[in-house]
Structures are given as C-alpha cells and as structure tokens.
Design a protein around this motif. Structure first.
Motif, short mmCIF file in Angstrom:
data_model
loop_
_atom_site.label_atom_id
_atom_site.label_comp_id
_atom_site.label_asym_id
_atom_site.label_seq_id
_atom_site.Cartn_x
_atom_site.Cartn_y
_atom_site.Cartn_z
N ASP A 16 -78.59 17.08 48.73
CA ASP A 16 -77.36 17.78 48.33
C ASP A 16 -76.21 16.79 48.17
O ASP A 16 -75.43 16.88 47.21
N HIS A 17 -76.08 15.86 49.11
CA HIS A 17 -75.00 14.88 49.06
C HIS A 17 -75.08 14.06 47.77
O HIS A 17 -74.06 13.85 47.11
N LYS A 18 -76.28 13.62 47.41
CA LYS A 18 -76.45 12.83 46.18
C LYS A 18 -76.10 13.66 44.94
O LYS A 18 -75.43 13.17 44.03
N LYS A 19 -76.53 14.90 44.94
CA LYS A 19 -76.29 15.77 43.78
C LYS A 19 -74.79 16.00 43.58
O LYS A 19 -74.28 15.89 42.46
N VAL A 20 -74.08 16.31 44.65
CA VAL A 20 -72.64 16.58 44.54
C VAL A 20 -71.87 15.31 44.17
O VAL A 20 -70.94 15.36 43.36
N ALA A 21 -72.27 14.17 44.73
CA ALA A 21 -71.61 12.90 44.37
C ALA A 21 -71.75 12.65 42.87
O ALA A 21 -70.79 12.24 42.21
N ALA A 22 -72.92 12.91 42.33
CA ALA A 22 -73.15 12.72 40.89
C ALA A 22 -72.29 13.69 40.07
O ALA A 22 -71.75 13.30 39.01
N LEU A 23 -72.13 14.91 40.55
CA LEU A 23 -71.29 15.89 39.84
C LEU A 23 -69.83 15.45 39.82
O LEU A 23 -69.15 15.57 38.79
N LYS A 29 -65.47 20.12 31.85
CA LYS A 29 -64.83 20.11 33.17
C LYS A 29 -65.00 21.46 33.86
O LYS A 29 -65.32 21.52 35.05
N ARG A 30 -64.79 22.55 33.11
CA ARG A 30 -64.91 23.89 33.67
C ARG A 30 -66.32 24.11 34.23
O ARG A 30 -66.49 24.60 35.34
N ARG A 31 -67.33 23.73 33.44
CA ARG A 31 -68.72 23.90 33.87
C ARG A 31 -69.00 23.05 35.11
O ARG A 31 -69.63 23.52 36.07
N LEU A 32 -68.52 21.82 35.12
CA LEU A 32 -68.74 20.94 36.28
C LEU A 32 -68.05 21.48 37.53
O LEU A 32 -68.62 21.45 38.62
N VAL A 33 -66.82 21.99 37.38
CA VAL A 33 -66.08 22.53 38.53
C VAL A 33 -66.85 23.72 39.11
O VAL A 33 -67.00 23.83 40.33
N GLU A 34 -67.33 24.61 38.25
CA GLU A 34 -68.08 25.76 38.75
C GLU A 34 -69.35 25.32 39.48
O GLU A 34 -69.69 25.86 40.53
N THR A 35 -70.03 24.31 38.94
CA THR A 35 -71.25 23.81 39.59
C THR A 35 -70.92 23.14 40.91
O THR A 35 -71.59 23.38 41.92
N ILE A 36 -69.89 22.31 40.93
CA ILE A 36 -69.47 21.63 42.16
C ILE A 36 -69.12 22.67 43.23
O ILE A 36 -69.59 22.58 44.38
N CYS A 37 -68.32 23.66 42.87
CA CYS A 37 -67.90 24.68 43.84
C CYS A 37 -69.10 25.44 44.37
O CYS A 37 -69.21 25.66 45.59
N SER A 67 -60.60 25.23 51.05
CA SER A 67 -59.26 25.52 50.56
C SER A 67 -59.09 24.99 49.14
O SER A 67 -58.54 25.68 48.26
N LEU A 68 -59.56 23.79 48.89
CA LEU A 68 -59.47 23.22 47.54
C LEU A 68 -60.36 23.99 46.57
O LEU A 68 -59.98 24.19 45.41
N ILE A 69 -61.52 24.42 47.03
CA ILE A 69 -62.40 25.23 46.16
C ILE A 69 -61.65 26.48 45.69
O ILE A 69 -61.68 26.81 44.51
N GLU A 70 -60.98 27.15 46.63
CA GLU A 70 -60.21 28.36 46.28
C GLU A 70 -59.13 28.06 45.25
O GLU A 70 -58.80 28.92 44.43
N GLN A 71 -58.59 26.85 45.27
CA GLN A 71 -57.51 26.49 44.35
C GLN A 71 -57.99 26.14 42.94
O GLN A 71 -57.20 26.16 42.01
N GLU A 85 -61.54 27.02 41.73
CA GLU A 85 -62.66 27.84 41.23
C GLU A 85 -62.14 28.97 40.34
O GLU A 85 -61.21 29.68 40.70
N GLY A 86 -62.76 29.11 39.17
CA GLY A 86 -62.40 30.17 38.25
C GLY A 86 -61.13 29.92 37.47
O GLY A 86 -60.65 30.79 36.76
N ARG A 87 -60.55 28.75 37.61
CA ARG A 87 -59.31 28.43 36.91
C ARG A 87 -59.58 27.42 35.80
O ARG A 87 -60.55 26.68 35.84
N GLU A 88 -58.69 27.38 34.86
CA GLU A 88 -58.81 26.42 33.76
C GLU A 88 -58.47 25.02 34.27
O GLU A 88 -57.48 24.85 34.99
N PRO A 89 -59.27 24.04 33.90
CA PRO A 89 -58.98 22.66 34.32
C PRO A 89 -57.85 22.07 33.48
O PRO A 89 -58.05 21.30 32.56
N ASP A 90 -56.62 22.48 33.81
CA ASP A 90 -55.48 22.10 32.99
C ASP A 90 -54.51 21.21 33.76
O ASP A 90 -53.87 21.64 34.69
N GLY A 91 -54.46 20.00 33.37
CA GLY A 91 -53.41 19.13 33.87
C GLY A 91 -53.75 18.26 35.06
O GLY A 91 -54.83 18.30 35.62
N GLU A 92 -52.75 17.47 35.41
CA GLU A 92 -52.93 16.45 36.43
C GLU A 92 -53.13 17.05 37.82
O GLU A 92 -53.87 16.48 38.61
#
Length: 168
Positions: A35-42, A55-63, A103-107, A109-116
C-alpha cells in the motif's frame, strides 16, 4: 548397457501440486508495504500531472487508497500491535498522523483541483504520508516482526477487510 534416462516431471504435475497448495498469504507487513508503495507512486504521478481531469482522477484514487489503508491499520493492525507490544507511543502517534491526513482528505475529496491551495494540500498530504510511512517501516514494522504477533493471520484479516472496503 544404456544409462536410464532421468525421469522428467510431467508438465501437469507441478500445476497439480500448486493447485492443491493454497497460494501463500502475504503477511500484514507485506500488505502495508505494498500500500505504501502504491500511494507513493500516486503522489508522484499527481506532482507531474498537468490536466485537471488527470489530477481529479488521481486525487480520488489517492483518497480512496488512503481511507482503506488507514481503516485496515486502525481496525486490525494497530490494535493487535498495541496489545502484543503494550505500545503506548507508536500507535497513538500513528492515529494522530492519520487524523491529519483524514482532515486533508476531507478538504480535497470531491473537489476540483483548482489552484495553488489545492496543490499545496496534496503536497502536504504527501509529506505527512511519507513521514508516517518512514516511521512505520523503520520503527513499527521491525518491532512487529520481533514480536509474537501472527503476521500471516493478521495479514489474512487485513486482506479480508481491505477487500470489503475496496468494494465501496
């Protein structure tokens, strides 16, 4: 007198033998390391991604991967580790680290990857995860290996729970 030819095993024989013997179940530590290797690669892929859809697809997979991983650690691995080693330090610290990542996942997940700020949250999440992984692999896992924990049975329980969680 000719020497007898060596009997070569029948091609069906090894397959029959391996079919009769169940595949070796990975132990708890092997599952967590994978799992650690998989998430590091993501996280690495996210760093190099440029398009919002990637980015959206990767964020959903990471979360999703992190939620499943933290659940199997918190529900199965940590309680067994804590009980077997009478741990009062590593598991509580790991749970606090999990809370920060959740906490970061909640911030994100399901949101558009927009901005810095969005990218910064993923960067910090990746750093938290990297730190957490390092502590587990350098401190917790060696102690678990030296303990009386049945890591194969624990791995079986974790794999079962992981399968249930991945389905959702």
């Amino acid at each position: 007198m000719p020497t007898p030819a060596k009997a070569s095993p029948s091609p069906a024989r090894p397959a029959a033998r391996s079919a009769a013997r169940p595949a070796r179940q990975p132990d708890a530590i092997a599952i967590l390391r994978e799992d650690h290797k998989k998430v590091a690669a993501l996280f690495e892929q996210y760093e190099h991604a440029r398009s919002a859809s990637v980015k959206r697809r990767l964020v959903e997979t990471i979360c999703h991967e992190l939620k499943v991983h933290t659940a199997i650690e918190e529900e199965v691995f940590y309680p067994a580790f804590k009980a077997a080693l009478k741990d009062k330090e590593l598991v509580p610290e790991a749970r606090v680290e999990h809370a920060s990542v959740k906490s970061l996942i909640e911030q994100v997940e399901g949101r558009e990857p927009d901005g810095e700020d969005f990218d910064a949250k993923l960067k910090v999440m990746g750093e938290f995860v990297k730190h957490h992984v390092k502590e587990e692999q350098n401190e917790m896992f060696p102690k678990a290996r030296k303990s009386r924990l049945d890591l194969v049975e624990l791995g079986r329980l974790m794999a079962e729970r992981k399968q249930q969680l991945m389905a959702h």
